[in-house]
Design a protein around this motif. Sequence first.
Motif, PDB file in Angstrom:
ATOM      1  N   ALA A 172      33.289  21.171  -5.935  1.00  0.00           N
ATOM      2  CA  ALA A 172      34.624  20.651  -6.226  1.00  0.00           C
ATOM      3  C   ALA A 172      35.303  20.289  -4.916  1.00  0.00           C
ATOM      4  O   ALA A 172      35.018  20.859  -3.869  1.00  0.00           O
ATOM      5  N   ALA A 173      36.210  19.328  -4.960  1.00  0.00           N
ATOM      6  CA  ALA A 173      36.893  18.853  -3.757  1.00  0.00           C
ATOM      7  C   ALA A 173      37.650  19.971  -3.060  1.00  0.00           C
ATOM      8  O   ALA A 173      37.806  19.956  -1.847  1.00  0.00           O
ATOM      9  N   ALA A 174      38.128  20.968  -3.789  1.00  0.00           N
ATOM     10  CA  ALA A 174      38.897  22.055  -3.196  1.00  0.00           C
ATOM     11  C   ALA A 174      38.007  23.085  -2.503  1.00  0.00           C
ATOM     12  O   ALA A 174      38.503  23.935  -1.786  1.00  0.00           O
ATOM     13  N   THR A 175      36.705  23.035  -2.711  1.00  0.00           N
ATOM     14  CA  THR A 175      35.788  23.987  -2.103  1.00  0.00           C
ATOM     15  C   THR A 175      35.465  23.556  -0.691  1.00  0.00           C
ATOM     16  O   THR A 175      35.188  22.396  -0.433  1.00  0.00           O
ATOM     17  N   CYS A 176      35.482  24.505   0.211  1.00  0.00           N
ATOM     18  CA  CYS A 176      35.156  24.215   1.604  1.00  0.00           C
ATOM     19  C   CYS A 176      34.036  25.154   2.038  1.00  0.00           C
ATOM     20  O   CYS A 176      34.165  26.367   1.927  1.00  0.00           O
ATOM     21  N   THR A 177      32.942  24.584   2.515  1.00  0.00           N
ATOM     22  CA  THR A 177      31.788  25.378   2.898  1.00  0.00           C
ATOM     23  C   THR A 177      31.392  25.089   4.331  1.00  0.00           C
ATOM     24  O   THR A 177      31.183  23.932   4.708  1.00  0.00           O
ATOM     25  N   LEU A 178      31.283  26.156   5.125  1.00  0.00           N
ATOM     26  CA  LEU A 178      30.744  26.052   6.477  1.00  0.00           C
ATOM     27  C   LEU A 178      29.230  25.970   6.364  1.00  0.00           C
ATOM     28  O   LEU A 178      28.605  26.794   5.703  1.00  0.00           O
ATOM     29  N   VAL A 179      28.649  24.956   6.982  1.00  0.00           N
ATOM     30  CA  VAL A 179      27.198  24.743   6.934  1.00  0.00           C
ATOM     31  C   VAL A 179      26.642  24.928   8.332  1.00  0.00           C
ATOM     32  O   VAL A 179      27.167  24.362   9.299  1.00  0.00           O
ATOM     33  N   GLN A 180      25.605  25.726   8.450  1.00  0.00           N
ATOM     34  CA  GLN A 180      24.871  25.819   9.716  1.00  0.00           C
ATOM     35  C   GLN A 180      23.426  26.178   9.408  1.00  0.00           C
ATOM     36  O   GLN A 180      23.158  27.175   8.742  1.00  0.00           O
ATOM     37  N   SER A 181      22.510  25.346   9.876  1.00  0.00           N
ATOM     38  CA  SER A 181      21.092  25.618   9.649  1.00  0.00           C
ATOM     39  C   SER A 181      20.584  26.615  10.679  1.00  0.00           C
ATOM     40  O   SER A 181      21.233  26.877  11.687  1.00  0.00           O
ATOM     41  N   GLU A 182      19.425  27.161  10.422  1.00  0.00           N
ATOM     42  CA  GLU A 182      18.744  27.955  11.442  1.00  0.00           C
ATOM     43  C   GLU A 182      18.286  27.018  12.559  1.00  0.00           C
ATOM     44  O   GLU A 182      18.208  25.808  12.374  1.00  0.00           O
ATOM     45  N   ILE A 183      17.976  27.585  13.689  1.00  0.00           N
ATOM     46  CA  ILE A 183      17.537  26.789  14.844  1.00  0.00           C
ATOM     47  C   ILE A 183      16.071  26.408  14.659  1.00  0.00           C
ATOM     48  O   ILE A 183      15.232  27.257  14.354  1.00  0.00           O
ATOM     49  N   TYR A 184      15.780  25.123  14.846  1.00  0.00           N
ATOM     50  CA  TYR A 184      14.400  24.638  14.869  1.00  0.00           C
ATOM     51  C   TYR A 184      13.957  24.638  16.324  1.00  0.00           C
ATOM     52  O   TYR A 184      14.619  24.073  17.191  1.00  0.00           O
ATOM     53  N   ALA A 219      16.869  22.422  17.916  1.00  0.00           N
ATOM     54  CA  ALA A 219      17.846  21.667  17.127  1.00  0.00           C
ATOM     55  C   ALA A 219      18.399  22.511  15.993  1.00  0.00           C
ATOM     56  O   ALA A 219      17.747  23.437  15.516  1.00  0.00           O
ATOM     57  N   TRP A 220      19.622  22.188  15.578  1.00  0.00           N
ATOM     58  CA  TRP A 220      20.245  22.790  14.408  1.00  0.00           C
ATOM     59  C   TRP A 220      21.324  21.850  13.901  1.00  0.00           C
ATOM     60  O   TRP A 220      21.680  20.883  14.558  1.00  0.00           O
ATOM     61  N   SER A 221      21.843  22.137  12.719  1.00  0.00           N
ATOM     62  CA  SER A 221      22.923  21.345  12.118  1.00  0.00           C
ATOM     63  C   SER A 221      24.114  22.240  11.880  1.00  0.00           C
ATOM     64  O   SER A 221      23.965  23.437  11.633  1.00  0.00           O
ATOM     65  N   ARG A 222      25.312  21.625  11.933  1.00  0.00           N
ATOM     66  CA  ARG A 222      26.535  22.375  11.660  1.00  0.00           C
ATOM     67  C   ARG A 222      27.584  21.409  11.122  1.00  0.00           C
ATOM     68  O   ARG A 222      27.612  20.246  11.509  1.00  0.00           O
ATOM     69  N   GLY A 223      28.464  21.893  10.276  1.00  0.00           N
ATOM     70  CA  GLY A 223      29.550  21.065   9.783  1.00  0.00           C
ATOM     71  C   GLY A 223      30.275  21.708   8.617  1.00  0.00           C
ATOM     72  O   GLY A 223      30.115  22.893   8.350  1.00  0.00           O
ATOM     73  N   LEU A 224      31.067  20.886   7.948  1.00  0.00           N
ATOM     74  CA  LEU A 224      31.836  21.333   6.788  1.00  0.00           C
ATOM     75  C   LEU A 224      31.533  20.437   5.611  1.00  0.00           C
ATOM     76  O   LEU A 224      31.407  19.220   5.768  1.00  0.00           O
ATOM     77  N   GLN A 225      31.451  21.036   4.445  1.00  0.00           N
ATOM     78  CA  GLN A 225      31.305  20.274   3.215  1.00  0.00           C
ATOM     79  C   GLN A 225      32.502  20.567   2.324  1.00  0.00           C
ATOM     80  O   GLN A 225      32.851  21.721   2.102  1.00  0.00           O
TER      81      GLN A 225
END
Length: 120
Positions: free
Chosen positions: A27-39, A46-52
């Motif tokens: 849902a648009a009101a949901t905010c999730t911190l995203v971070q992958s494990e390190i490759y 490398a890794w990824s990070r952001g907000l969804q």
Amino acid sequence: MRKLMSAVGAGALLTAGLFVGAAPAQAAATCTLVQSEIYNGANIIAWSRGLQGCAGDVYWEVHSADSGAWQVADSGTTYYDNEVASYYGDLDLPCELRVYAKFGSQEKLTKPVRNYNCAP
């Protein structure tokens, strides 16, 4: 220490299977911190990070274990607007590292990895 890494499109790590996302169709009101494990591959870390689902500043730290105990090697904040970015580096990264991220009450900490381009 010079800045550690550059951001590239999330597609690079998505293709490599490093993208760790939240549940689909949030849902648009949901905010999730995203971070992958390190490759940790040949000549790249490398890794990824952001907000969804929202926008805001994510606080992050790169931890180093070069001296035996974990210490902050670099830190900062990065603004994400419902996006996930990929980060990579190698020679600029500590020999042993992990990455921490915090957004509001959400926290993520990767498992430690060894940078194989460091001297033994």
